[in-house]
Structure formats: structure tokens, C-alpha cells
Motif scaffolding. Structure first.
Motif, PDB file in Angstrom:
ATOM      1  N   LEU A   1      -7.462   0.316   6.258  1.00  0.00           N
ATOM      2  CA  LEU A   1      -7.559  -0.094   4.861  1.00  0.00           C
ATOM      3  C   LEU A   1      -6.170  -0.256   4.251  1.00  0.00           C
ATOM      4  CD1 LEU A   1      -9.932  -0.628   2.937  1.00  0.00           C
ATOM      5  CD2 LEU A   1      -9.722   1.731   2.154  1.00  0.00           C
TER       6      LEU A   1
ATOM      7  N   LEU B   1     -18.151   0.635  -0.816  1.00  0.00           N
ATOM      8  CA  LEU B   1     -16.846   0.120  -0.414  1.00  0.00           C
ATOM      9  C   LEU B   1     -16.923  -1.384  -0.156  1.00  0.00           C
ATOM     10  CD1 LEU B   1     -13.902   0.476   0.398  1.00  0.00           C
ATOM     11  CD2 LEU B   1     -14.679   1.099   2.692  1.00  0.00           C
TER      12      LEU B   1
ATOM     13  N   LEU C   1      -5.510  -4.177   3.471  1.00  0.00           N
ATOM     14  CA  LEU C   1      -5.874  -4.553   2.111  1.00  0.00           C
ATOM     15  C   LEU C   1      -4.801  -5.374   1.389  1.00  0.00           C
ATOM     16  CD1 LEU C   1      -8.050  -4.454   0.011  1.00  0.00           C
ATOM     17  CD2 LEU C   1      -7.295  -2.167  -0.650  1.00  0.00           C
TER      18      LEU C   1
ATOM     19  N   ASP D   1      -7.134   6.367   6.713  1.00  0.00           N
ATOM     20  CA  ASP D   1      -7.341   5.097   6.026  1.00  0.00           C
ATOM     21  C   ASP D   1      -6.397   4.014   6.529  1.00  0.00           C
ATOM     22  OD1 ASP D   1      -9.225   6.317   4.299  1.00  0.00           O
ATOM     23  OD2 ASP D   1      -7.584   7.112   3.092  1.00  0.00           O
TER      24      ASP D   1
ATOM     25  N   GLU E   1     -10.249   2.236  -9.993  1.00  0.00           N
ATOM     26  CA  GLU E   1     -10.603   3.140  -8.901  1.00  0.00           C
ATOM     27  C   GLU E   1     -12.082   2.977  -8.599  1.00  0.00           C
ATOM     28  OE1 GLU E   1      -9.832   7.246  -8.960  1.00  0.00           O
ATOM     29  OE2 GLU E   1      -7.651   7.054  -8.972  1.00  0.00           O
TER      30      GLU E   1
ATOM     31  N   ARG F   1     -13.517   9.885  -0.893  1.00  0.00           N
ATOM     32  CA  ARG F   1     -12.361   9.012  -1.012  1.00  0.00           C
ATOM     33  C   ARG F   1     -12.492   8.070  -2.205  1.00  0.00           C
ATOM     34  NH1 ARG F   1     -11.400   5.646   4.001  1.00  0.00           N
ATOM     35  NH2 ARG F   1     -13.657   5.655   4.048  1.00  0.00           N
ATOM     36  N   ARG F   2     -11.344   7.779  -2.804  1.00  0.00           N
ATOM     37  CA  ARG F   2     -11.274   6.809  -3.883  1.00  0.00           C
ATOM     38  C   ARG F   2     -10.240   5.753  -3.508  1.00  0.00           C
ATOM     39  NH1 ARG F   2     -15.244   6.914  -7.327  1.00  0.00           N
ATOM     40  NH2 ARG F   2     -13.929   6.119  -8.995  1.00  0.00           N
ATOM     41  N   LEU F   3     -10.567   4.517  -3.781  1.00  0.00           N
ATOM     42  CA  LEU F   3      -9.661   3.400  -3.554  1.00  0.00           C
ATOM     43  C   LEU F   3      -9.109   2.959  -4.905  1.00  0.00           C
ATOM     44  CD1 LEU F   3      -8.448   1.038  -1.898  1.00  0.00           C
ATOM     45  CD2 LEU F   3     -10.611  -0.167  -2.248  1.00  0.00           C
TER      46      LEU F   3
ATOM     47  N   ALA G   1     -14.587   4.968  -2.101  1.00  0.00           N
ATOM     48  CA  ALA G   1     -14.116   4.283  -0.898  1.00  0.00           C
ATOM     49  C   ALA G   1     -14.724   4.848   0.371  1.00  0.00           C
ATOM     50  CB  ALA G   1     -12.594   4.344  -0.819  1.00  0.00           C
TER      51      ALA G   1
ATOM     52  N   THR H   1      -2.004  -0.739  -3.666  1.00  0.00           N
ATOM     53  CA  THR H   1      -3.278  -0.147  -3.260  1.00  0.00           C
ATOM     54  C   THR H   1      -3.011   1.222  -2.660  1.00  0.00           C
ATOM     55  OG1 THR H   1      -3.117  -1.319  -1.138  1.00  0.00           O
ATOM     56  CG2 THR H   1      -4.423  -2.344  -2.861  1.00  0.00           C
TER      57      THR H   1
ATOM     58  N   SER I   1       0.847  -1.197   0.000  1.00  0.00           N
ATOM     59  CA  SER I   1       0.000   0.000   0.000  1.00  0.00           C
ATOM     60  C   SER I   1       0.876   1.239   0.000  1.00  0.00           C
ATOM     61  CB  SER I   1      -0.911   0.036   1.236  1.00  0.00           C
ATOM     62  OG  SER I   1      -2.147  -0.562   0.972  1.00  0.00           O
TER      63      SER I   1
ATOM     64  N   THR J   1      -5.271   5.210  -1.464  1.00  0.00           N
ATOM     65  CA  THR J   1      -6.510   5.986  -1.393  1.00  0.00           C
ATOM     66  C   THR J   1      -6.192   7.448  -1.675  1.00  0.00           C
ATOM     67  OG1 THR J   1      -6.280   6.296   1.002  1.00  0.00           O
ATOM     68  CG2 THR J   1      -7.637   4.443   0.260  1.00  0.00           C
TER      69      THR J   1
END
Length: 307
Positions: free
Chosen positions: A51, A133, A55, A48, A124, A107-109, A127, A98, A40, A100
Motif C-alpha cells: 500500500l 478499503l 498508492l 503495509d 482518513e 488500520r487507518r489510511l 484500511a 499517504t 508515502s 497508515t
């Protein structure tokens, strides 16, 4: 300026080493199998953490059970300007990243799969906490696995594993983070340290174990229990007495598993021993030995060395 050191690398699912390497659980990874690195990207000041930490572990576990790849996960987020350095450092030919972005309510993952020839997946999704999510997290193991298979990594099928349903996906990712953190020596200061620090760390450990125990009892399949057992083993390895506070929860999970082929039944030979229930653990050990499974027998020999 020298490159900043990378976080430690985890070569198998986060619970694997803690539980004395139950190789009978994992699909065989052939010598020379493709290595896939999971990492990440850290973002300063972002809310985050669960996450970002959980993740990569969650996705690595999925790919390990669905392909013949060797997986390796960096145990903490890295700065976003490292490029493919994490993959090169662990000799991986595929990098899964990964991250964010965006404000808290926007938020976008992002999940990206790269190989030297270029990017093969770059997705994307929204999130924000909630159904969007949850759906994204439940679907990501399939999407990442499909991308890895599409670039030549053979697939496999492990009947013990299934990705979580959307209703459990967020908790499953958080459970990976909790399991990892319960193996962090910083959570277990010596008894003669500042009493406030000792008390605060004990509160954190108790809360992490409680969350994992609750997920293990309420979640579906064996993998919530695997993460809980891995968390217990991590705390036990650091000399914490807090796992003893969860004997009732552990016993409930183990006793409910009555078939020696069940994962919780097999692992009960270890976790009951960790919590001092030696007689029940010994009976289950003898039952498993009678099955004549060589991989399980080798694992039991490692288990019996636990004190």
C-alpha cells in the motif's frame, strides 16, 4: 547531521519511461504547469508495504490524466518527520502524502493534500483488507483530483483513463508496486552471485510478473496491461530471461487487441519485440506507421532501437 537522502523521483507514470515514453498516451502538460509531489510516509514494522509503495504511484497516475499538473512520485516511503522537504526537493507546490496508522485490525489510511497556504484535504478511512478499503481506494483518485483542481490546477479529460472499480482497486495499487519493483536492479544479481540469492530473486521476479500478467488478463481497460508491459520491460532492461516465460500471456493480450487505436495493439510493437516475436511486431509497426500519427511515429523510432 546532514539530511537523509530522498528516494529517486519518478516524473511520469511508472510504466512511461520503461515503454519508451509513449507521449501519445498522456494529456499535454503545458510548460510551467503546477508540479504535484506524491509520497508515502514510512512506518517501522508495519505490514503495509504494498500500500505504501503503490498508492502514491496510483494517485499520481490519476492526477496526471485528470489535470494539467506535472506529477512526480518518490519511489520509496520516507520518514514521517520530513514535513514539506520532499515537495521542496522536487520543486513541487502541492504535496500529496499517504500514510497508515493503527494496529493491524484497526488500520487507518490517511491521505493529505498540502500547499504552502495550508492543508486542503485530510481524509482518513478504515484500511483493513476488505470492501471498505476497496471502496476507499477506488474513490481516492477522484477525491485527490478534486482537491488539486479546487486550488487552481486546470482539469482535463483523457478518454483512455478511468479509475478502477472497487473490485479491482486493491490489485491495481499492488500492480503499481509490482511494476516499480521489477525495475529495481537489486532484483537481478549477477549470475556468479550466491546461488541461493540468485534463485530467491528469480522467484520474486517470476511471482511479480505472474501477478501482473494475471491482472492484465483479468482486469478491465488498458491500464492493467500497461502495468504488465511496464513490468516486462523493467525485467528485460536488466537482462532477465524470465519475460520469455510469459510469451503466451503477452501474445493473448496483444492478439486480442485488433484495432490500431487500442493501447495494447500499439504497445505490442514494443513488447512483442522484447519477447523475440519480431515478425508480428514488425507487421504491427508498419500498420501503425500507415496511420500517419506523428507522436506514434516518433515513439516507433524509439521502439525500433530496442534489442
Amino acid at each position: 547531521m546532514a539530511d537523509a537522502p530522498l528516494p529517486p523521483a519518478i516524473e511520469e507514470p511508472v510504466w512511461f519511461d520503461r515503454l519508451r515514453e509513449p507521449t501519445w498516451l498522456l494529456p499535454r502538460a503545458r510548460e510551467g504547469s503546477t508540479r504535484v509531489a506524491f509520497v508515502s510516509e514510512h512506518a517501522e514494522g508495519r505490514p503495509d508495504r504494498d500500500l505504501l509503495i503503490g498508492l502514491p504511484l496510483y494517485l499520481a497516475e490519476a492526477v496526471r490524466f485528470a489535470t494539467e499538473a506535472r506529477t512526480v512520485t518518490l519511489a520509496a516511503p520516507v520518514p514521517p518527520d520530513m514535513g514539506d522537504r520532499p515537495a521542496r526537493a522536487v520543486d513541487a507546490s502541492i504535496l500529496v502524502t499517504t500514510s497508515t496508522t493503527g494496529a493491524r485490525d484497526l488500520r487507518r489510511l490517511r491521505v493529505r493534500v498540502d500547499r504552502p497556504a495550508g492543508t486542503v484535504l485530510d481524509d482518513e478511512v478504515a484500511a483493513e483488507d476488505g470492501p471498505v478499503l476497496a471502496e476507499a481506494l477506488a474513490d481516492l483518485p477522484r477525491r485527490v483530483t478534486d482537491a488539486v483542481r479546487a486550488i487552481g490546477v486546470p482539469g482535463t479529460w483523457a478518454p483512455v483513463y478511468a479509475p478502477p472499480a472497487p473490485g479491482e482497486a486493491v490489485r491495481y495499487v499492488h500492480a503499481h508496486r509490482a511494476c516499480l519493483e521489477l525495475g529495481d536492479h537489486a532484483l537481478y544479481p549477477p549470475a556468479d552471485a550466491d546461488p541461493e540469492i540468485v534463485a530467491a530473486r528469480r522467484t520474486i521476479v517470476r511471482a511479480l510478473l505472474g501477478a501482473l500478467a494475471d491482472f492484465a488478463q483479468r482486469g478491465h481497460g488498458a491500464f492493467p496491461a500497461l502495468l504488465y508491459f511496464g513490468g516486462l520491460a523493467g525485467a528485460h532492461a536488466h537482462g532477465s530471461a524470465l519475460p520469455l516465460e510469459f510469451r503466451l500471456q503477452t501474445n493473448a493480450i496483444c492478439i486480442e487487441a485488433t484495432d490500431p487505436r487500442d493501447i495494447p495493439f500499439r504497445l505490442s510493437a514494443l513488447v512483442l519485440r522484447l519477447q523475440g516475436d519480431d515478425q508480428i511486431a514488425e507487421r504491427r509497426t508498419r500498420t501503425l506507421e500507415e496511420m500517419g500519427d506523428r507522436a506514434v511515429a516518433e515513439w516507433l523510432a524509439r521502439v525500433e532501437a530496442v534489442r
